[in-house]
Design a protein around this motif. Structure first.
Motif, PDB file in Angstrom:
ATOM      1  N   ALA A 149       0.880  -0.826  -0.155  1.00 35.59           N
ATOM      2  CA  ALA A 149      -0.087  -0.008  -0.076  1.00 35.59           C
ATOM      3  C   ALA A 149       0.966   1.092  -0.275  1.00 35.59           C
ATOM      4  O   ALA A 149       2.428   0.783   0.464  1.00 35.59           O
ATOM      5  N   ASN A 150       0.637   2.004  -0.250  1.00 40.94           N
ATOM      6  CA  ASN A 150       1.210   3.861  -0.832  1.00 40.94           C
ATOM      7  C   ASN A 150       0.591   4.429   0.036  1.00 40.94           C
ATOM      8  O   ASN A 150       1.680   5.227   0.936  1.00 40.94           O
ATOM      9  N   GLU A 151       0.118   4.534   0.763  1.00 42.45           N
ATOM     10  CA  GLU A 151      -1.532   5.294   1.796  1.00 42.45           C
ATOM     11  C   GLU A 151      -1.970   4.818   2.880  1.00 42.45           C
ATOM     12  O   GLU A 151      -2.345   3.727   1.461  1.00 42.45           O
ATOM     13  N   PHE A 152      -1.455   4.678   4.150  1.00 41.72           N
ATOM     14  CA  PHE A 152      -2.878   3.808   4.679  1.00 41.72           C
ATOM     15  C   PHE A 152      -3.409   5.572   5.782  1.00 41.72           C
ATOM     16  O   PHE A 152      -3.185   6.218   5.794  1.00 41.72           O
ATOM     17  N   ILE A 153      -4.851   5.169   5.793  1.00 38.60           N
ATOM     18  CA  ILE A 153      -5.852   7.148   6.223  1.00 38.60           C
ATOM     19  C   ILE A 153      -6.459   6.454   7.254  1.00 38.60           C
ATOM     20  O   ILE A 153      -7.809   5.513   6.995  1.00 38.60           O
ATOM     21  N   ALA A 154      -6.904   6.533   8.770  1.00 37.34           N
ATOM     22  CA  ALA A 154      -7.751   5.914   9.172  1.00 37.34           C
ATOM     23  C   ALA A 154      -8.605   7.173   9.344  1.00 37.34           C
ATOM     24  O   ALA A 154      -9.216   7.845   8.715  1.00 37.34           O
ATOM     25  N   LYS A 155     -10.496   6.461   9.755  1.00 39.21           N
ATOM     26  CA  LYS A 155     -11.443   6.740   9.624  1.00 39.21           C
ATOM     27  C   LYS A 155     -11.680   7.143  10.636  1.00 39.21           C
ATOM     28  O   LYS A 155     -11.034   7.195  12.013  1.00 39.21           O
ATOM     29  N   PRO A 156     -12.889   8.539  10.904  1.00 36.47           N
ATOM     30  CA  PRO A 156     -13.369   9.308   9.566  1.00 36.47           C
ATOM     31  C   PRO A 156     -12.364  10.043   8.959  1.00 36.47           C
ATOM     32  O   PRO A 156     -11.630  10.107   9.404  1.00 36.47           O
ATOM     33  N   VAL A 157     -12.655   9.525   7.377  1.00 35.79           N
ATOM     34  CA  VAL A 157     -11.756  10.446   6.760  1.00 35.79           C
ATOM     35  C   VAL A 157     -11.553  11.735   5.781  1.00 35.79           C
ATOM     36  O   VAL A 157     -12.924  12.373   6.257  1.00 35.79           O
ATOM     37  N   SER A 158     -11.281  12.726   6.197  1.00 35.93           N
ATOM     38  CA  SER A 158     -11.241  14.096   5.730  1.00 35.93           C
ATOM     39  C   SER A 158     -11.029  14.422   4.539  1.00 35.93           C
ATOM     40  O   SER A 158      -9.843  13.308   4.241  1.00 35.93           O
ATOM     41  N   PRO A 159     -12.227  14.601   3.508  1.00 33.94           N
ATOM     42  CA  PRO A 159     -12.001  14.452   2.345  1.00 33.94           C
ATOM     43  C   PRO A 159     -11.048  15.206   1.931  1.00 33.94           C
ATOM     44  O   PRO A 159     -10.462  14.575   1.282  1.00 33.94           O
ATOM     45  N   ALA A 160     -10.527  16.379   2.523  1.00 30.14           N
ATOM     46  CA  ALA A 160      -9.533  17.161   2.335  1.00 30.14           C
ATOM     47  C   ALA A 160      -7.953  16.457   1.912  1.00 30.14           C
ATOM     48  O   ALA A 160      -7.295  16.892   0.998  1.00 30.14           O
ATOM     49  N   VAL A 161      -8.269  15.923   2.516  1.00 30.97           N
ATOM     50  CA  VAL A 161      -6.571  15.306   3.389  1.00 30.97           C
ATOM     51  C   VAL A 161      -6.429  14.526   2.420  1.00 30.97           C
ATOM     52  O   VAL A 161      -5.419  14.371   1.777  1.00 30.97           O
ATOM     53  N   LEU A 162      -7.890  13.167   1.391  1.00 32.65           N
ATOM     54  CA  LEU A 162      -7.496  12.098   0.653  1.00 32.65           C
ATOM     55  C   LEU A 162      -7.179  12.553  -0.470  1.00 32.65           C
ATOM     56  O   LEU A 162      -6.902  12.278  -1.489  1.00 32.65           O
ATOM     57  N   LEU A 163      -7.900  14.583  -0.552  1.00 28.24           N
ATOM     58  CA  LEU A 163      -7.613  14.612  -1.888  1.00 28.24           C
ATOM     59  C   LEU A 163      -6.198  15.065  -2.195  1.00 28.24           C
ATOM     60  O   LEU A 163      -5.518  14.796  -3.200  1.00 28.24           O
ATOM     61  N   VAL A 164      -5.471  15.858  -0.660  1.00 27.00           N
ATOM     62  CA  VAL A 164      -3.606  15.931  -0.875  1.00 27.00           C
ATOM     63  C   VAL A 164      -2.916  14.836  -1.101  1.00 27.00           C
ATOM     64  O   VAL A 164      -2.121  14.714  -2.050  1.00 27.00           O
ATOM     65  N   ARG A 165      -3.149  13.781  -1.041  1.00 25.40           N
ATOM     66  CA  ARG A 165      -2.743  12.274  -0.925  1.00 25.40           C
ATOM     67  C   ARG A 165      -2.591  11.840  -2.201  1.00 25.40           C
ATOM     68  O   ARG A 165      -1.840  11.295  -2.624  1.00 25.40           O
ATOM     69  N   ILE A 166      -3.992  12.120  -2.960  1.00 33.29           N
ATOM     70  CA  ILE A 166      -4.223  11.439  -4.023  1.00 33.29           C
ATOM     71  C   ILE A 166      -3.831  11.772  -5.159  1.00 33.29           C
ATOM     72  O   ILE A 166      -2.356  11.141  -5.810  1.00 33.29           O
ATOM     73  N   ASN A 167      -3.792  13.892  -4.399  1.00 36.05           N
ATOM     74  CA  ASN A 167      -3.117  14.585  -5.651  1.00 36.05           C
ATOM     75  C   ASN A 167      -1.784  14.092  -5.976  1.00 36.05           C
ATOM     76  O   ASN A 167      -0.684  14.076  -6.909  1.00 36.05           O
ATOM     77  N   LYS A 168      -1.047  13.545  -4.616  1.00 33.94           N
ATOM     78  CA  LYS A 168       0.548  13.745  -4.131  1.00 33.94           C
ATOM     79  C   LYS A 168       1.036  12.926  -4.311  1.00 33.94           C
ATOM     80  O   LYS A 168       1.902  12.332  -5.596  1.00 33.94           O
ATOM     81  N   LEU A 169       0.071  11.307  -5.172  1.00 27.84           N
ATOM     82  CA  LEU A 169       0.606   9.716  -5.328  1.00 27.84           C
ATOM     83  C   LEU A 169       0.797  10.001  -6.746  1.00 27.84           C
ATOM     84  O   LEU A 169       0.687   9.198  -7.564  1.00 27.84           O
ATOM     85  N   LEU A 170      -0.587  10.116  -6.858  1.00 29.94           N
ATOM     86  CA  LEU A 170      -0.988  10.895  -9.288  1.00 29.94           C
ATOM     87  C   LEU A 170      -0.034  12.501  -9.572  1.00 29.94           C
ATOM     88  O   LEU A 170       0.055  12.523 -10.820  1.00 29.94           O
TER      89      LEU A 170
END
Length: 121
Positions: free
Chosen positions: A96-117
């Motif tokens: 896995a590239n990232e591991f995010i604990a719930k509850p998920v912050s959509p803003a933080v998730l977006l930053v991590r997605i954009n970073k990976l991509l």
């Protein structure tokens, strides 16, 4: 950019999908890990976002399949409500590239997605 979103919690899956689509991503949603795996086998995706505990196939099984069976380096983000450190370590061990604990912050998730991509905002 096309994302697999495998999450068995309907509310979370639909809200994350809506959020990501509003940011320009194409999202294929699955509530069952086995269905997500079948889609991954037959389609090209830019990122996989998966819950760790799901019916059909778990997020760990999905990650192992991507890394070992089809030998893909597609970015994988694992979501979980488990706060167990070993689960996080195991996730990274299987690729896995990232591991995010719930509850998920959509803003933080977006930053991590954009970073990976490799997307800069």
């Amino acid at each position: 950019m096309r994302i697999v979103l495998a999450e068995d919690n309907d509310i979370l899956r639909k809200s994350l999908s809506f959020f990501l689509e509003s940011k320009g991503y194409e999202v294929d949603q699955f509530s069952d890990g086995k269905e997500a795996l079948e889609a991954i086998e037959t389609n090209n995706y830019d990122l996989v976002l998966t819950d760790i505990n799901m019916p059909g196939s778990s997020g760990m099984e999905i990650t192992q399949y991507i890394r070992q069976r089809i030998q893909s380096d597609i970015p994988v983000i694992i979501l979980t409500s488990s706060g167990v450190e070993q689960t996080e370590l195991d996730s990274f061990d299987i690729g896995a590239n990232e591991f995010i604990a719930k509850p998920v912050s959509p803003a933080v998730l977006l930053v991590r997605i954009n970073k990976l991509l490799g997307i800069r905002i």
